[in-house]
Design a protein around this motif. Structure first.
Motif, mmCIF file in Angstrom:
data_model
loop_
_atom_site.group_PDB
_atom_site.id
_atom_site.type_symbol
_atom_site.label_atom_id
_atom_site.label_comp_id
_atom_site.label_asym_id
_atom_site.label_seq_id
_atom_site.Cartn_x
_atom_site.Cartn_y
_atom_site.Cartn_z
ATOM 1 N N VAL B 231 -0.564 -8.359 8.219
ATOM 2 C CA VAL B 231 -0.077 -7.456 7.462
ATOM 3 C C VAL B 231 0.984 -6.664 7.546
ATOM 4 C CG1 VAL B 231 -0.840 -5.450 5.827
ATOM 5 C CG2 VAL B 231 -2.502 -7.094 6.110
ATOM 6 N N LYS B 232 1.007 -6.000 8.914
ATOM 7 C CA LYS B 232 2.232 -5.376 9.412
ATOM 8 C C LYS B 232 3.467 -6.032 9.582
ATOM 9 C CE LYS B 232 2.180 -3.047 13.125
ATOM 10 N NZ LYS B 232 1.809 -2.182 14.146
ATOM 11 N N THR B 233 3.270 -7.121 10.069
ATOM 12 C CA THR B 233 4.705 -8.066 10.090
ATOM 13 C C THR B 233 5.220 -8.503 8.784
ATOM 14 O OG1 THR B 233 3.019 -9.836 10.806
ATOM 15 C CG2 THR B 233 4.438 -8.859 12.641
ATOM 16 N N LEU B 234 4.451 -8.747 7.960
ATOM 17 C CA LEU B 234 4.680 -9.594 6.770
ATOM 18 C C LEU B 234 5.201 -8.388 5.669
ATOM 19 C CD1 LEU B 234 2.148 -12.344 5.581
ATOM 20 C CD2 LEU B 234 4.916 -12.121 5.520
ATOM 21 N N CYS B 235 4.485 -7.419 5.537
ATOM 22 C CA CYS B 235 4.367 -6.591 4.218
ATOM 23 C C CYS B 235 5.395 -5.457 4.195
ATOM 24 C CB CYS B 235 3.254 -6.044 3.995
ATOM 25 S SG CYS B 235 1.892 -7.293 3.649
ATOM 26 N N THR B 236 5.998 -5.117 3.306
ATOM 27 C CA THR B 236 6.981 -3.833 3.164
ATOM 28 C C THR B 236 5.920 -3.028 2.688
ATOM 29 O OG1 THR B 236 7.685 -4.921 1.388
ATOM 30 C CG2 THR B 236 9.175 -5.136 3.414
ATOM 31 N N LYS B 237 5.376 -3.225 1.529
ATOM 32 C CA LYS B 237 4.606 -2.056 0.645
ATOM 33 C C LYS B 237 2.960 -2.457 1.118
ATOM 34 C CE LYS B 237 7.685 0.603 -0.739
ATOM 35 N NZ LYS B 237 8.550 0.782 -1.786
ATOM 36 N N GLY B 238 2.095 -1.532 0.578
ATOM 37 C CA GLY B 238 1.081 -1.660 0.798
ATOM 38 C C GLY B 238 0.040 -1.077 -0.273
ATOM 39 N N ALA B 239 -1.156 -1.741 -0.715
ATOM 40 C CA ALA B 239 -2.007 -0.975 -1.598
ATOM 41 C C ALA B 239 -3.369 -0.800 -1.100
ATOM 42 C CB ALA B 239 -2.052 -1.799 -2.705
ATOM 43 N N THR B 249 -0.851 3.785 -2.589
ATOM 44 C CA THR B 249 -0.106 2.929 -2.542
ATOM 45 C C THR B 249 1.288 3.335 -1.691
ATOM 46 O OG1 THR B 249 0.872 3.449 -4.687
ATOM 47 C CG2 THR B 249 -0.413 1.373 -4.493
ATOM 48 N N GLY B 250 2.180 2.446 -1.031
ATOM 49 C CA GLY B 250 3.326 3.072 -0.578
ATOM 50 C C GLY B 250 3.877 2.124 0.505
ATOM 51 N N ASP B 251 4.635 2.870 1.356
ATOM 52 C CA ASP B 251 5.165 2.050 2.485
ATOM 53 C C ASP B 251 3.762 1.587 3.410
ATOM 54 O OD1 ASP B 251 7.549 2.267 2.001
ATOM 55 O OD2 ASP B 251 7.793 4.096 3.050
ATOM 56 N N ILE B 252 3.642 0.418 3.825
ATOM 57 C CA ILE B 252 2.509 -0.217 4.617
ATOM 58 C C ILE B 252 2.135 0.514 5.878
ATOM 59 C CG2 ILE B 252 4.293 -1.751 5.967
ATOM 60 C CD1 ILE B 252 0.852 -3.075 4.197
ATOM 61 N N GLN B 253 3.044 1.193 6.467
ATOM 62 C CA GLN B 253 2.378 1.757 7.798
ATOM 63 C C GLN B 253 1.261 2.917 7.579
ATOM 64 O OE1 GLN B 253 2.781 0.515 10.924
ATOM 65 N NE2 GLN B 253 1.261 1.941 11.283
ATOM 66 N N PRO B 254 1.826 3.825 6.774
ATOM 67 C CA PRO B 254 0.901 4.810 6.259
ATOM 68 C C PRO B 254 -0.266 4.274 5.612
ATOM 69 C CG PRO B 254 2.978 5.450 5.391
ATOM 70 C CD PRO B 254 3.132 3.966 5.880
ATOM 71 N N ILE B 255 -0.316 3.112 5.027
ATOM 72 C CA ILE B 255 -1.404 2.651 4.349
ATOM 73 C C ILE B 255 -2.407 1.940 5.464
ATOM 74 C CG2 ILE B 255 -2.249 0.590 2.865
ATOM 75 C CD1 ILE B 255 -0.973 2.774 1.225
ATOM 76 N N LEU B 260 -7.337 2.269 8.580
ATOM 77 C CA LEU B 260 -7.802 2.306 9.977
ATOM 78 C C LEU B 260 -8.748 3.533 10.038
ATOM 79 C CD1 LEU B 260 -5.124 0.430 11.905
ATOM 80 C CD2 LEU B 260 -7.468 -0.510 11.295
ATOM 81 N N THR B 261 -8.105 4.555 9.498
ATOM 82 C CA THR B 261 -8.879 5.837 9.719
ATOM 83 C C THR B 261 -10.101 6.256 8.824
ATOM 84 O OG1 THR B 261 -7.324 7.064 8.408
ATOM 85 C CG2 THR B 261 -6.909 6.887 10.811
ATOM 86 N N SER B 262 -10.108 5.182 7.552
ATOM 87 C CA SER B 262 -11.048 5.659 6.609
ATOM 88 C C SER B 262 -12.614 5.269 7.144
ATOM 89 C CB SER B 262 -10.979 4.668 5.304
ATOM 90 O OG SER B 262 -11.120 3.450 5.884
ATOM 91 N N ASP B 263 -13.361 5.806 6.565
ATOM 92 C CA ASP B 263 -14.965 5.895 6.959
ATOM 93 C C ASP B 263 -15.414 4.694 7.704
ATOM 94 O OD1 ASP B 263 -16.651 5.475 3.764
ATOM 95 O OD2 ASP B 263 -14.791 4.817 4.663
ATOM 96 N N ALA B 264 -15.761 4.961 8.957
ATOM 97 C CA ALA B 264 -16.485 4.109 9.574
ATOM 98 C C ALA B 264 -15.808 2.634 9.659
ATOM 99 C CB ALA B 264 -17.946 3.482 8.952
#
Lengths: 286, 427
Positions: B231-239, B249-255, B260-264
């Protein structure tokens, strides 16, 4: 942001439900190549790894005809309007065969293709259309068998009087048969996505319906009192007309034929309405 | 400003759980009766939030009020847990099924690759299937013809092109199928988890192809995967989809970070919102995370990477002799070692009021491949225990370096696999 774009052109709009009558023939046309490829697939895949290949097209109607000849002709001694038995039965067998094959195969449209339908979008109507068309090829091949047999009896026995003037009706008969098979098949396929009971009804329903249609007997044999019942079956006049054109015997009436035409159109309209409604969300229920 | 390729507004999808059975006809009749009287569908109100692990009613919103738009030429990564509603969203987009409410609008053709090889007929040859599959995906015969050689070359199956696909290996099958789909001339391409199959070389090929598709040809790609690296290599934006709703939604890295930090999802990090930061006495815990040398959370570790354990905390008062202890545990809970930031040097014994971060470095060339736990404890020895047994976990994914040099050999035995010094002396 979005307000800026609302008046612009969008190629695809996906909404919950659309009107019943909006049939997307334009997109079916866009997918015409798929239609031909599916017809080809049906045809090619069916006889892969068989030795006789398309010869099986002949074997089935021939054996059925022989069977009818023995049972209805020799044992039950049913009249055939004085026509030679083989072309008489063969005409009924191939016409009915085309109709029932179109009907049973299209009625499975959603269930057998659920796998493809669940993955990609294309106009769903393409599948039943392809079924009717590949059955049409089969009908064509079987019709040539009928022609050979018919010519033989035309020369050897002088009992048949072909109505050359009505030969132009033949394509109309084929269209009517295709339309009836497609329309009814589409109705059944739409309803079976939710209620599978109809599948069972259909399999023996078709068998019973054959006896309510003059396939193994001429209409003239039906008692006057109940004849209207058989005439009410839209397929009756199709077979009777078919026989009349080629053999000169049969109950050919313009009004009967017009009646079949009207029924076919009504069934097609109702079928496409139901199909249109179901195709959007059938994946959730199939 | 770029044009939008897709606009999704307030899309929801209601599903009925359980079997479609005898209840169906009565519900249908009831629905119909409501519609005749001009009332709303009674079952729409029964819909519940999409939570797969809790019990509830029969109707569930697989997707609820999702709205976003995608610009032309953008590669959007859709991430979320299993069952969050990603695939439902893609099904709606690819018109496999219709939304219950809301609408989706798009410019250009949409081609979806929800599962490769859709519509392949086992009896037909590779050549015949390329045409059939292409047509199912919406190409005309002419388009397929012009791309045919490219597809065959991409899939690398020249030799088998006239063999029925039922004789293909599963890898060849997938290559061919992806080849057809990747050469579609649609303006919008939807890809769901296709990279899960195929070998590493082919996966790279796919990613490369998708990159070309978006960057060179300016087409829009929607990509769903659980493989964050892809996902990181390919995408510029994420949802990010969570429980049927659009969480961000927004830039891929924060998404990706948020996913990854969301619950469990991953316990490489523990963080708390301002309101519920755990507090004991003078100490407020802020975060605990296991990062790589560049401070990234989503990167997989290899045996040669340094692993950093960050413990962030705030002291409300000055504290003396505070000790942060981290225990390294193996996957089965055995304590491998135990280490703390305690120091006897006088000047460092006192920590004054303020925010701190204690960072432990576990050096590379020390751990073995596998799963490890870090247990954090905060106390003042023999005086006061603040926090105990706060557990995080992380994975070391591959052995990249040991005495054998660079290798991807099977996992060596042992809880750890340090590179130690050996001397070979001849007597």
């Amino acid at each position: 942001m979005s307000a800026l774009h609302t008046e612009e052109h969008w190629d695809i709009e996906i909404k919950p439900t659309e009107s019943l009558f909006k049939l997307d023939f334009k997109s079916v046309w866009q997918y015409r190549d798929l239609l031909w490829l599916l017809v080809r697939r049906d045809f090619v895949a069916q006889y892969k790894q068989t030795i006789l290949g398309p010869i099986w097209f002949f074997v089935q109607p021939l054996l059925t005809t022989l069977m009818y000849l023995l049972i209805f002709g020799r044992v039950a001694k049913m009249d055939t309007d004085g026509l030679p038995m083989i072309p008489f039965y063969l005409a009924g067998v191939i016409c009915w065969g085309y109709f029932s094959e179109s009907l049973t195969k299209t009625s499975d449209t959603f269930i057998t293709n659920a796998n493809i339908f669940g993955k990609v979008y294309f106009p769903r109507l393409v599948i039943p259309l392809s079924v009717v068309m590949s059955s049409l090829i089969r009908l064509g091949v079987q019709f040539s068998l009928f022609l050979v047999c018919w010519i033989y009896y035309l020369v050897s026995e002088k009992t048949m009087q072909p109505q050359w003037g009505l030969l132009w009706l033949l394509p109309i008969l084929v269209v009517l048969m295709a339309g009836l098979g497609l329309g009814l098949g589409v109705i059944f396929s739409s309803l079976t996505t939710k209620y599978r009971d109809l599948r069972f009804l259909l399999t023996f329903g078709i068998q019973l319906a054959m006896f309510a249609t003059p396939v193994v007997y001429p209409l003239s044999l039906a008692p006057e009192k109940y004849r209207w019942l058989i005439v009410a079956n839209p397929f009756t006049s199709i077979i009777e007309t078919f026989r009349f054109i080629f053999m000169g015997k049969g109950q050919f009436e313009w009004s009967y034929l017009a009646y079949s035409g009207v029924v076919t159109v009504v069934i097609l309209i109702v079928g496409s309405m139901i199909f249109n409604k179901v195709e959007k969300t059938f994946m959730d229920t199939v | 400003m770029k044009k939008h390729a897709i606009e999704i507004s307030n899309v929801s999808k209601l599903y009925r759980l359980g079997e479609v059975g005898t209840g169906t006809i009565s519900h249908d009749l009831n629905r119909w009766w409501h519609r005749i009287r001009g009332k709303e569908d009674p079952y729409l109100q029964l819909g519940q939030e999409n939570k797969r692990d809790s019990k509830g009613g029969e109707y569930v919103w697989a997707i609820k009020d999702v709205s976003f738009s995608v610009e032309q030429g953008e590669v959007l990564g859709i991430v979320g847990k299993n069952g969050a509603g990603k695939s439902t969203l893609l099904k709606l987009l690819s018109r496999v099924t219709a939304p219950t409410t809301g609408s989706i609008r798009a410019r250009g053709r949409i081609a979806s690759l929800l599962e490769v090889g859709t519509g392949f007929h086992p009896e037909l040859t590779g050549r015949e299937n390329i045409f059939l599959n292409g047509a199912i995906l919406g190409m005309t015969k002419q388009e397929i013809k012009s791309k045919f050689d490219e597809i065959v070359e991409f899939a690398g199956v020249e030799r088998y092109i006239d063999t029925p696909v039922k004789r293909y290996s599963s890898g060849m099958y997938v290559r061919l199928a992806f080849g057809v789909a990747a050469h579609l001339e649609s303006e919008i391409l939807i890809v769901d988890e296709v990279l899960a199959v195929g070998d590493a070389e082919f996966q790279n090929k796919c990613i490369g192809k998708m990159n070309d598709v978006s960057k060179k040809e300016g087409r829009t790609v929607l990509f769903v995967s659980h493989n964050m690296n892809a996902v990181k290599t390919l995408c510029t934006k994420g949802a990010l989809i969570e429980r049927g709703t659009l969480a961000a939604t927004g830039d891929i890295q924060p998404i990706i970070d948020r996913y990854l930090t969301s619950d469990a999802q991953n316990t490489r990090v523990l963080s708390w919102s301002d309101a519920d930061k755990p507090t004991k006495g003078e100490i407020e815990l802020q975060h605990i995370s296991i990062l790589d040398s560049k401070g990234r959370l989503d990167n997989a570790f290899t045996t040669s990477d340094d692993v950093f354990v960050h413990v962030g905390y705030k002291l409300k008062e000055d504290l003396k002799d505070l000790r942060i202890t981290a225990s390294l545990l193996s996957y089965d809970g055995a304590v491998i070692c135990c280490t703390s930031d305690f120091t006897f040097q006088d000047s460092a014994r006192l920590r004054t009021k303020g925010e701190y971060e204690s960072v432990l470095k576990i050096p590379g060339a020390f751990l073995n491949m596998g799963k490890y736990f870090i247990q954090v404890e905060i106390d003042i020895p023999r005086t006061k225990l603040y926090f105990k047994d706060i557990t995080l976990e992380f994975m070391v994914d591959e052995v990249v370096e040991n005495q054998l040099g660079v290798t991807i050999n099977p996992k060596p035995p042992g809880l750890i696999h340090p590179i130690l010094n050996w001397q070979i002396n001849k007597r």
